[in-house]
Each structure stands twice: as C-alpha cells, then as structure tokens.
Write a protein that holds these residues in place. Structure first.
Motif, PDB file in Angstrom:
ATOM      1  N   ASN A  71      48.970  44.564  43.220  1.00 14.72           N
ATOM      2  CA  ASN A  71      47.632  44.328  42.669  1.00 14.72           C
ATOM      3  C   ASN A  71      47.581  43.039  41.870  1.00 14.72           C
ATOM      4  O   ASN A  71      46.607  42.281  41.961  1.00 14.72           O
ATOM      5  N   ALA A  74      47.501  40.155  44.319  1.00  8.70           N
ATOM      6  CA  ALA A  74      46.203  40.042  44.993  1.00  8.70           C
ATOM      7  C   ALA A  74      45.159  39.462  44.055  1.00  8.70           C
ATOM      8  O   ALA A  74      44.348  38.613  44.458  1.00  8.70           O
ATOM      9  N   GLN A  75      45.162  39.885  42.805  1.00 10.12           N
ATOM     10  CA  GLN A  75      44.200  39.350  41.838  1.00 10.12           C
ATOM     11  C   GLN A  75      44.461  37.878  41.556  1.00 10.12           C
ATOM     12  O   GLN A  75      43.530  37.086  41.436  1.00 10.12           O
ATOM     13  N   TRP A  77      45.759  35.762  43.597  1.00  8.76           N
ATOM     14  CA  TRP A  77      45.380  35.011  44.790  1.00  8.76           C
ATOM     15  C   TRP A  77      43.873  34.821  44.848  1.00  8.76           C
ATOM     16  O   TRP A  77      43.376  33.783  45.273  1.00  8.76           O
ATOM     17  N   GLN A  78      43.102  35.820  44.428  1.00  7.66           N
ATOM     18  CA  GLN A  78      41.654  35.756  44.491  1.00  7.66           C
ATOM     19  C   GLN A  78      41.040  34.973  43.333  1.00  7.66           C
ATOM     20  O   GLN A  78      39.880  34.595  43.398  1.00  7.66           O
ATOM     21  N   ARG A  86      40.126  25.318  46.205  1.00  8.55           N
ATOM     22  CA  ARG A  86      40.363  26.607  46.841  1.00  8.55           C
ATOM     23  C   ARG A  86      41.709  26.569  47.542  1.00  8.55           C
ATOM     24  O   ARG A  86      42.246  25.511  47.830  1.00  8.55           O
TER      25      ARG A  86
END
Length: 99
Positions: A71, A74-75, A77-78, A86
């Motif tokens: 998690n 993933a956070q 990365w976002q 980007r």
C-alpha cells in the motif's frame, strides 16, 4: 585374431571409472544437501521459538507487513511529483520522470 573396431576406440575401464566417480559424487552431494537442510530447519525452528509466536501468527504478521509495504508503494507511485512532472515507464523497467 581380429578385434572389434569399437574395442580400439572405447576405453571401458576409463568409462567405468568415470561412472563410479560420478555415482560417488552424487551420493556425497545428496548427503551434503541433507545435512545442510537439517541445519537450516534447526535454525528456523530455533528462531521461531525465540519469537514467542506460533507459525500461524508469524505468517499473519508477515502478510500484514507485506500488505502495508504494498500500500505504501502504491500510494507513493500515485503521488504527484514536484514541478508537475509525471512518471512513465522507461524501456529498462525503471520509472523515469518526464517533463
């Protein structure tokens, strides 16, 4: 007395010696792997006893740690990058910032 043509090209004693050495080596490798595996299992059991947790509790803990790490990755990365850039996947499998 004529000998068979293969008798001149094939040294059966040398072949037999190689087969015996290969078999002996295979047995030694098997014994070594068995002893090494026993040592690793013993060390793992001792470590598990030192944690004061059951194997099921250790497994749940490891899964929880992996989920938290997944998690967080993933956070991260976002999340937006500084300067409005980007992320895009580069050809070598690593993410590279793009302006």
């Amino acid at each position: 007395m004529a000998s068979h043509p293969l008798d001149r090209r094939f040294n059966s004693r040398l072949f037999l010696g190689g087969a015996v050495l290969a078999a002996t080596g295979s047995v030694l490798v098997s014994v070594g792997l068995g002893l090494g595996s026993a040592a690793l299992l013993d060390a793992a059991r001792r470590w598990q006893r030192g944690t004061e947790m059951s194997p099921a509790q250790l497994a749940r803990h490891a899964i929880g740690v992996a989920q938290v790490a997944t998690n967080a990755g993933a956070q991260a990365w976002q999340a937006p990058m500084p300067n409005g850039r980007r992320r895009v996947a580069a050809g070598d499998g690593h993410a590279a910032p793009v302006s």
